[in-house]
Design a protein around this motif. Structure first.
Motif, PDB file in Angstrom:
ATOM      1  N   GLY A  31       0.828  -1.215   0.000  1.00 39.48           N
ATOM      2  CA  GLY A  31       0.000   0.000   0.000  1.00 39.48           C
ATOM      3  C   GLY A  31       0.856   1.257   0.000  1.00 39.48           C
ATOM      4  N   ASP A  32       0.257   2.324  -0.468  1.00 39.97           N
ATOM      5  CA  ASP A  32       0.963   3.584  -0.546  1.00 39.97           C
ATOM      6  C   ASP A  32       0.425   4.506   0.546  1.00 39.97           C
ATOM      7  OD1 ASP A  32       2.752   5.384  -1.451  1.00 39.97           O
ATOM      8  OD2 ASP A  32       1.434   6.166  -3.038  1.00 39.97           O
ATOM      9  N   ASP A  33       0.620   4.090   1.795  1.00 42.68           N
ATOM     10  CA  ASP A  33       0.108   4.897   2.896  1.00 42.68           C
ATOM     11  C   ASP A  33       1.204   5.745   3.537  1.00 42.68           C
ATOM     12  OD1 ASP A  33       1.526   2.895   4.068  1.00 42.68           O
ATOM     13  OD2 ASP A  33      -0.094   2.141   5.317  1.00 42.68           O
ATOM     14  N   CYS A  58       3.776   4.754   5.081  1.00 41.40           N
ATOM     15  CA  CYS A  58       4.306   4.136   6.297  1.00 41.40           C
ATOM     16  C   CYS A  58       4.906   2.783   5.948  1.00 41.40           C
ATOM     17  CB  CYS A  58       3.191   4.000   7.326  1.00 41.40           C
ATOM     18  SG  CYS A  58       3.800   3.717   8.988  1.00 41.40           S
TER      19      CYS A  58
END
Length: 132
Positions: free
Chosen positions: A106-108, A110
């Motif tokens: 995911g591209d969060d 974090c």
């Protein structure tokens, strides 16, 4: 006639002397037995009882220590089994965490890098290095 009475008197005196001597001897031996001999016999008998009771008490202490050792041994085995289960659970949780990090695409913002994982591994120690 006085000769006969003299012999009877002498015989009676001798018998009386023997009876008196026997009575005095009996009294002296009774006093010796009561004052000197009996306390020694009683003391010797008590010494035997003291030794036997001390032996019995020490045997009881040894038996109690053996029982406590067995209880402690069982508790240690139980604790060891719980520690091994906890180590396995921690290793499983670590493996799940690493799998989750590896699967995170995911591209969060974090994201955990390989260097972060390496640092965590070093700070944690080798898997299974828990309680021995």
């Amino acid at each position: 006639m006085f000769g006969l009475l003299d012999k009877i008197g002498t015989t009676a005196a001798a018998i009386a002397g023997l009876v008196t001597g026997a009575a005095v001897t009996f009294a002296a031996l009774s006093l010796y037995d009561a004052w000197i001999d009996d306390p020694a016999v009683a003391r010797a008998a008590r010494e035997g009882f003291v030794a036997a009771s001390e032996k019995l008490a020490l045997q009881g202490q040894v038996d109690e220590m053996k029982r406590q050792f067995k209880v402690a041994e069982a508790a240690a085995a139980s604790d060891r089994a719980r520690a091994e289960a906890a180590n396995k659970e921690a290793d499983d949780a670590w493996a799940k965490y690493e799998a989750a990090v590896a699967a995170d695409t995911g591209d969060d913002g974090c994201r955990v890098s390989a260097d972060d994982l390496e640092w965590l591994r070093k700070s944690r120690g080798a898997p299974g290095d828990g309680v021995n």
